[in-house]
Design an enzyme around this catalytic site. Structure first.
Site, PDB file in Angstrom:
ATOM      1  N   PHE A   1      -7.327  36.457 -11.727  1.00  0.00           N
ATOM      2  CA  PHE A   1      -6.593  35.358 -11.070  1.00  0.00           C
ATOM      3  C   PHE A   1      -5.332  35.804 -10.347  1.00  0.00           C
ATOM      4  CE2 PHE A   1      -8.750  33.772 -14.912  1.00  0.00           C
ATOM      5  CZ  PHE A   1      -9.684  32.957 -14.306  1.00  0.00           C
ATOM      6  N   ASP A   2      -5.036  35.087  -9.263  1.00  0.00           N
ATOM      7  CA  ASP A   2      -3.773  35.306  -8.531  1.00  0.00           C
ATOM      8  C   ASP A   2      -2.734  34.267  -8.929  1.00  0.00           C
ATOM      9  OD1 ASP A   2      -5.056  37.272  -7.079  1.00  0.00           O
ATOM     10  OD2 ASP A   2      -5.566  35.907  -5.416  1.00  0.00           O
ATOM     11  N   VAL A   3      -3.216  33.128  -9.391  1.00  0.00           N
ATOM     12  CA  VAL A   3      -2.337  31.987  -9.660  1.00  0.00           C
ATOM     13  C   VAL A   3      -2.599  31.455 -11.067  1.00  0.00           C
ATOM     14  CG1 VAL A   3      -1.673  29.672  -8.899  1.00  0.00           C
ATOM     15  CG2 VAL A   3      -2.484  31.343  -7.219  1.00  0.00           C
TER      16      VAL A   3
ATOM     17  N   LYS B   1      -9.351  31.591  -7.405  1.00  0.00           N
ATOM     18  CA  LYS B   1      -8.488  32.645  -7.945  1.00  0.00           C
ATOM     19  C   LYS B   1      -7.349  32.049  -8.786  1.00  0.00           C
ATOM     20  CE  LYS B   1      -8.651  36.588  -6.387  1.00  0.00           C
ATOM     21  NZ  LYS B   1      -9.192  37.749  -7.156  1.00  0.00           N
TER      22      LYS B   1
END
Lengths: 303, 303
Positions: free
Chosen positions: B21-23, B246
């Site tokens: 994940f980015d967030v 993401k």
């Protein structure tokens, strides 16, 4: 069989209808008065029924008043009535607690969310109670309260029942305490769960509304002891001893008063159009709750 | 595909999960803290995610605090956070009113049942409001109030919306006014309808509970702008601009946080067991809301 009989202006039908019954059970708000506004010719209508030898019972879901309070209200309105003829939802709930639940000391206290009517009726049945009009609960919730409620320090270990009625003085603290008692296993009762209260010609939040935070927060539904609960009808019959087939329920609300009479197997139900329900609701095709008869206003029974 | 992945103590799986994940969207109460009690090693866990370059959003249904209030709470807890990273249900509701409803003056006022967090966020979007923390409404209902509310004299004709949030100062007067506005056709919104509020290690009445009298009295359900309403997810995505696949929602409640992430089509959801929901609820056969993964507590992500 057709729909309900419309009696207003029809002298012969009115007389025949009245003659069918020995007992009339009356709802009060929306039938005799709206809040403090007495409807026209109500004392005369009540007198007429008394002169015909009818037994009268005034059945009210308003939990804020005791039978004694109600007697005073009748006196003030100029309507003849004895305290014994009044049967309120607070009285009904108190009888249920004292005679059906029969709690044993020390775990026999009731936590009240409501007004003095509830407290007076609990007193009349010698049921110990806390909460209610206790002024120490009419205050803001403080950070310390979260801790003492969570730890149980702020809770009375002898509370076995949470009883809600119409509360004109709700507070977060009172709801938080009620929720804690319910989470600890207290039995959940309500004097009634009417969503609204007719007053001044419109609708205000009823006991069902001021009790709703506890219902939502606990995920539990209370056992309601007011109309249309048949626990109330059973208690009325137990006290007044009458033939249900010779009794008529008079009221303005289909889903409380009229349903109460129909489910109770009374001989008849009479709707008046001075309160919450409109005639379109019971005259509509497929209407679920239909009275035997209806009048525009109660004094139409004078003919 | 199996049930949710249990990450606690499994260093490799934790790393793989974070890398996906980015967030990260975080619920706060029950995840970072319970009331005023910070859970162990939360600041370190947040720092670790920041060092890995993750974008963090703190998504809270608590309507009593504005984003500014929340920033202060994070500071006090020693958790690094900017005001822009906070997304509360009061902010979500204010954005909905200002940018979706787009009410036109003069009929553009909001009657608030809630605390200053709601008022501050309405102010930030230049939405006029009444009610809320107005001290003149924190008083007993008087007989005169029934009349002036019924006649409309006590009502502001420019109210177009009733917005409810968690209210620590409920009063019969405030509920009666809210009911009157709803009966007059005001749109019914809620910051959120959580039944309970975790605090001091137990549960207290939530916004859904303090709003319940209006729901019961009006017979209407509010449009809720907090989790799990997707109106809130849309607003978050609109502000932060990210790829939902993401992003991961982290929370303690299955029926708000986890459902919010699943319905929003996020790439993952992570349940923590320091709040309301228990693992038995999502591990049970036929469980309706199941997270992708779970940890005993958020700091287990430190490995």
């Amino acid at each position: 069989m057709g729909g309900p009989q419309y009696l207003t202006g029809d002298k012969a039908s009115i007389e025949a209808f009245i003659d069918k019954f020995d007992v009339f059970l009356f709802d009060c708000d929306g039938v005799l008065w709206s809040g403090d506004h007495l409807f026209p010719k109500i004392p005369e209508t009540i007198d007429m029924l008394r002169k015909k030898g009818k037994q009268l019972v005034f059945v009210t879901n308003n939990s804020t008043k005791s039978r004694g309070d109600y007697k005073k209200k009748f006196d003030g309105m100029g309507i003849q009535c004895s305290e014994d003829e009044v049967f309120g939802s607070s009285y009904s709930a108190s009888i249920y607690i004292s005679r059906i639940l029969k709690l044993h000391a020390p775990k026999n206290k009731v936590y009240v969310l409501g007004e003095s009517g509830v407290e007076q009726e609990l007193d009349s049945e010698n049921v110990p109670h806390i909460g209610g009009t206790d002024p120490s609960l009419r205050r803001d919730m403080e950070p310390e309260d979260f801790k003492t409620i969570a730890s149980g320090e702020a809770l009375d270990p002898d509370v076995a029942v949470v009883l809600t009625g119409l509360d004109y003085h709700p507070s977060y603290l009172k709801y938080a305490l009620g929720m804690a008692y319910l989470r600890n296993g207290a039995k959940f009762l309500a004097t009634n769960i009417d969503s609204s209260l007719p007053s001044a010609g419109t609708l205000f939040p009823g006991a069902g509304a001021t009790s709703a935070p506890l219902i939502k927060a606990s995920g539990q539904e209370p056992l309601a002891l007011g109309k249309p609960s048949q626990a109330m009808m059973d208690a009325i019959e137990g006290k007044f001893q009458f033939d249900r087939k010779k009794a008529c329920m008079v009221g303005d609300r289909l889903n409380t008063d009229i349903q109460f009479g129909i489910e109770g197997g009374l001989g008849g139900t009479l709707a008046v159009l001075t309160g919450v329900s409109q005639k379109e609701e019971f005259l509509a095709e497929g209407a679920k709750v239909v009275p035997s008869a209806y009048v525009d206003s109660l004094s139409d029974l004078l003919g």
